[in-house]
Design an enzyme around this catalytic site. Structure first.
Site, short mmCIF file in Angstrom:
data_model
loop_
_atom_site.label_atom_id
_atom_site.label_comp_id
_atom_site.label_asym_id
_atom_site.label_seq_id
_atom_site.Cartn_x
_atom_site.Cartn_y
_atom_site.Cartn_z
N HIS A 72 0.84 -1.20 0.00
CA HIS A 72 0.00 0.00 0.00
C HIS A 72 0.87 1.25 0.00
O HIS A 72 1.89 1.29 0.70
CB HIS A 72 -0.88 0.04 1.25
CG HIS A 72 -2.01 -0.94 1.22
ND1 HIS A 72 -3.04 -0.93 2.14
CD2 HIS A 72 -2.29 -1.97 0.39
CE1 HIS A 72 -3.89 -1.90 1.87
NE2 HIS A 72 -3.45 -2.55 0.82
N TYR A 201 -8.93 4.93 8.40
CA TYR A 201 -8.96 5.33 9.81
C TYR A 201 -10.09 6.35 9.93
O TYR A 201 -10.06 7.39 9.26
CB TYR A 201 -7.64 5.97 10.23
CG TYR A 201 -6.51 4.97 10.43
CD1 TYR A 201 -5.80 4.47 9.34
CD2 TYR A 201 -6.15 4.55 11.71
CE1 TYR A 201 -4.76 3.56 9.54
CE2 TYR A 201 -5.12 3.65 11.91
CZ TYR A 201 -4.42 3.16 10.81
OH TYR A 201 -3.40 2.26 11.01
N PRO A 292 -2.53 0.50 19.62
CA PRO A 292 -2.38 -0.03 18.26
C PRO A 292 -2.60 0.97 17.12
O PRO A 292 -2.31 0.65 15.96
CB PRO A 292 -3.44 -1.14 18.20
CG PRO A 292 -4.43 -0.79 19.24
CD PRO A 292 -3.69 -0.06 20.32
N LYS A 296 2.42 0.10 15.23
CA LYS A 296 3.87 0.14 15.45
C LYS A 296 4.45 -1.04 16.24
O LYS A 296 5.65 -1.30 16.17
CB LYS A 296 4.25 1.43 16.22
CG LYS A 296 4.08 2.68 15.40
CD LYS A 296 5.11 2.73 14.30
CE LYS A 296 4.76 3.71 13.22
NZ LYS A 296 5.00 3.25 11.88
N TYR A 384 4.24 6.85 9.66
CA TYR A 384 3.48 5.62 9.40
C TYR A 384 4.33 4.59 8.67
O TYR A 384 4.33 3.40 9.01
CB TYR A 384 2.21 5.96 8.60
CG TYR A 384 1.17 4.87 8.72
CD1 TYR A 384 0.13 4.96 9.65
CD2 TYR A 384 1.22 3.72 7.93
CE1 TYR A 384 -0.80 3.95 9.79
CE2 TYR A 384 0.30 2.71 8.06
CZ TYR A 384 -0.71 2.83 8.99
OH TYR A 384 -1.63 1.82 9.13
P1 FAD Z 1 4.67 -11.43 21.47
O1 FAD Z 1 4.13 -11.48 20.11
O2 FAD Z 1 3.73 -11.18 22.61
O3 FAD Z 1 5.46 -12.78 21.71
C1 FAD Z 1 5.91 -13.18 23.00
C2 FAD Z 1 5.93 -14.68 23.06
O4 FAD Z 1 6.46 -15.09 24.32
C3 FAD Z 1 4.54 -15.30 22.97
O5 FAD Z 1 4.52 -16.30 21.97
C4 FAD Z 1 4.28 -15.84 24.36
O6 FAD Z 1 3.45 -17.00 24.33
C5 FAD Z 1 5.69 -16.17 24.83
N1 FAD Z 1 5.86 -16.21 26.29
C6 FAD Z 1 5.25 -15.47 27.24
N2 FAD Z 1 5.69 -15.81 28.46
C7 FAD Z 1 6.61 -16.78 28.29
C8 FAD Z 1 7.40 -17.53 29.18
N3 FAD Z 1 7.36 -17.34 30.50
N4 FAD Z 1 8.23 -18.46 28.67
C9 FAD Z 1 8.31 -18.68 27.33
N5 FAD Z 1 7.55 -18.00 26.43
C10 FAD Z 1 6.73 -17.05 26.91
N6 FAD Z 1 1.84 -4.16 15.74
C11 FAD Z 1 2.19 -3.70 14.50
O7 FAD Z 1 3.39 -3.46 14.29
N7 FAD Z 1 1.28 -3.47 13.50
C12 FAD Z 1 -0.03 -3.71 13.69
O8 FAD Z 1 -0.81 -3.57 12.74
C13 FAD Z 1 -0.46 -4.16 15.00
N8 FAD Z 1 -1.76 -4.42 15.25
C14 FAD Z 1 -2.12 -5.02 16.44
C15 FAD Z 1 -3.45 -5.32 16.64
C16 FAD Z 1 -3.84 -5.92 17.84
C17 FAD Z 1 -5.29 -6.26 18.03
C18 FAD Z 1 -2.87 -6.24 18.83
C19 FAD Z 1 -3.27 -6.93 20.14
C20 FAD Z 1 -1.55 -5.93 18.64
C21 FAD Z 1 -1.15 -5.30 17.46
N9 FAD Z 1 0.18 -4.97 17.22
C22 FAD Z 1 0.53 -4.41 16.01
C23 FAD Z 1 1.20 -5.24 18.23
C24 FAD Z 1 1.98 -6.53 17.96
O9 FAD Z 1 1.10 -7.63 17.80
C25 FAD Z 1 2.98 -6.80 19.08
O10 FAD Z 1 3.72 -5.62 19.33
C26 FAD Z 1 3.93 -7.96 18.75
O11 FAD Z 1 3.27 -9.19 18.89
C27 FAD Z 1 5.17 -7.97 19.67
O12 FAD Z 1 5.98 -9.08 19.41
P2 FAD Z 1 6.85 -9.76 20.55
O13 FAD Z 1 7.57 -10.89 19.90
O14 FAD Z 1 7.61 -8.73 21.26
O15 FAD Z 1 5.78 -10.29 21.61
C1 DHB Z 2 -4.14 -3.19 11.76
C2 DHB Z 2 -3.89 -2.95 13.09
C3 DHB Z 2 -3.59 -1.67 13.50
O1 DHB Z 2 -3.34 -1.42 14.79
C4 DHB Z 2 -3.54 -0.63 12.60
O2 DHB Z 2 -3.25 0.62 13.03
C5 DHB Z 2 -3.75 -0.88 11.26
C6 DHB Z 2 -4.06 -2.17 10.84
C7 DHB Z 2 -4.45 -4.57 11.31
O3 DHB Z 2 -4.54 -5.46 12.16
O4 DHB Z 2 -4.63 -4.77 10.10
#
Ligand code: FAD
Ligand code: DHB
Length: 392
Positions: A72, A201, A292, A296, A384
């Site tokens: 996009h 948005y 969210p 980011k 963005y």
């Molecule tokens: P996580 O993905 O949380 O991974 C951590 C892992 O550690 C998990 O698999 C968990 O099970 C494991 N764990 C936990 N405790 C333990 C333990 N004690 N021992 C071993 N393993 C453990 N970000 C974006 O950049 N763009 C987006 O569009 C966006 N949209 C989002 C929409 C929603 C609805 C949500 C909830 C989040 C969104 N995010 C977005 C944020 C993004 O999903 C997170 O920032 C991302 O998952 C972070 O990755 P991570 O690997 O740090 O943590």
């Molecule tokens: C999505 C999630 C977001 O937080 C956002 O700002 C844009 C898109 C998504 O899950 O597609």
């Protein structure tokens, strides 16, 4: 067991770090508390900044993202009945984003690691980090009921916001900066072609709404709801009705379809500083979470581990710990830029429960300026697609 880097958590941060280290010939073991199926199916982020997509490409894990992801070059801002485009291509010299589900990246990273014969231990429990202030830390845990220990040189805490790594750091070391938002997001996945080619948005007097997508046949949509809302109070028909009302604009219409998945996520902002203690390095959601609205979170997680991988490579090659010492400071500049952008987008686009009529007018004034002024549009666009610092 012994390895160079013990990685706690198989989310985007932990898996990408393991991948980057293996390209540098550095050994690691990843442990994960959930099952492989759970982490591969968990529906979360979907928007990749240009820099994140480029890193996946450059490290040989971008093939499926390139063939299935949606490129996009803009987003739409909808408010006051009007629809406005922010043209990333024109405002950021051709940069853009790729819409590609987080769980697809997780699947790609797990596949490449397992096919190279490197370990990921799923379904571990009772994880404890030991001796993190010494050069010989270890991680102990239970696997299939058996007690195991990984002896290592460094631990990477990539276990997300609810993990154990952050809490293993002694009291008084970390400073936490926190902000709670008085609302949440209700998100759905629906089997229906997206009604817009680009993300929308939307600011509305009933609250924020977002139209996103995962593929040409799957839509992802979000609604602002009160912080304590229960998903049981939102049957599918109510969700569609609310989306139709908030997203409405002129003759445009929102296509509906079967809802495959739905859930409610809290909105918070947290940063802990520093992101390191002794031989423990925190990356991704373990160290910081953003609301969210700017998409980011996952991008920051991938950027942290890219910085950590470079620092660990220097350390293991020549014993030079300079980059490791700078890890936290290097990450935090980008983290706070993203925190500010996410807070700004959230504040501009949501209805706050205590806001009055003048607050709404201020939000609309900010939105009108953002779409009209090239300077303001450029600021949104460059953040963005991922702001790249011009100074070190
Ligand atoms: P996580 O993905 O949380 O991974 C951590 C892992 O550690 C998990 O698999 C968990 O099970 C494991 N764990 C936990 N405790 C333990 C333990 N004690 N021992 C071993 N393993 C453990 N970000 C974006 O950049 N763009 C987006 O569009 C966006 N949209 C989002 C929409 C929603 C609805 C949500 C909830 C989040 C969104 N995010 C977005 C944020 C993004 O999903 C997170 O920032 C991302 O998952 C972070 O990755 P991570 O690997 O740090 O943590
Ligand atoms: C999505 C999630 C977001 O937080 C956002 O700002 C844009 C898109 C998504 O899950 O597609």
């Amino acid at each position: 067991m012994r390895t160079q880097v013990a990685i706690v958590g198989a989310g985007p941060a932990g898996l990408m770090l393991a991948h980057l280290l293996s390209l540098e010939g550095i050994e690691s073991i990843v442990i994960e508390s959930r099952t492989r199926a759970y982490v591969e199916q968990r529906v979360r982020a979907g928007v990749l900044e240009q820099g994140t997509a480029d890193l996946l490409d450059a490290t040989g894990v971008g093939a499926r993202m390139r063939s299935e992801g949606l490129v996009h070059h803009g987003i739409r801002l909808r408010f006051g009945g009007g629809d406005h485009r922010i043209d990333f291509g024109a405002l950021t010299s051709g940069r853009g984003i790729i819409v590609y589900g987080q769980q697809e990246i997780v699947q790609d990273l797990i596949a490449i690691r397992l096919s190279a014969g490197h370990p990921i231990l799923f379904e571990v429990s009772d994880v404890r980090l030991r001796d993190i202030e010494t050069p010989h830390p270890s991680v102990s845990f239970l696997l299939d009921g058996a007690a195991m220990t990984i002896e290592c040189d460094v631990i990477a805490g990539c276990d997300g916001f609810h993990g154990v790594s952050r809490d293993s750091i002694p009291d008084g070391v970390l400073r936490a900066y926190e902000r709670e938002y008085p609302f949440a997001w209700l998100g759905i996945l629906a089997s229906v072609a997206p009604s817009s080619e680009e993300l929308i948005y939307c600011y509305h007097e009933l609250g924020f709404a977002l139209l996103s997508m995962r593929s040409p046949t799957v839509s992802r949509l979000y609604l602002q709801v009160p912080a304590d809302e229960r998903i049981g109070d939102w049957p599918d028909a109510r969700i569609w009705e609310e989306l139709q009302t908030r997203l409405a604009a002129g003759a445009w219409s929102l296509a509906e379809g079967p809802i495959i998945e739905k859930g409610i996520s809290a909105m918070r902002s947290v940063v802990v500083e520093p992101m390191q203690f002794g031989r423990l390095f925190l990356s991704g959601d373990a160290a910081h979470i953003v609301p969210p609205t700017g998409a980011k979170g996952m991008n920051l997680a991938i950027r942290d581990v890219s910085i950590l991988s470079d620092a660990l490579t220097a350390f293991f090659r020549s014993g030079d710990a300079t980059l490791l010492g700078a890890y936290s400071t290097s990450c935090l500049r980008r983290v706070w830029r993203a925190q500010h952008f996410s807070w700004w987008m959230t504040s501009m686009l949501h209805r706050f429960p205590d806001s009055d009529a003048s607050q709404a007018r201020l939000q609309l004034a900010q939105l009108a300026y953002t779409v009209d002024s090239r300077a303001a549009s450029t600021s949104l666009a460059e953040n963005y697609v991922g702001y790249e610092w011009t100074t070190t």
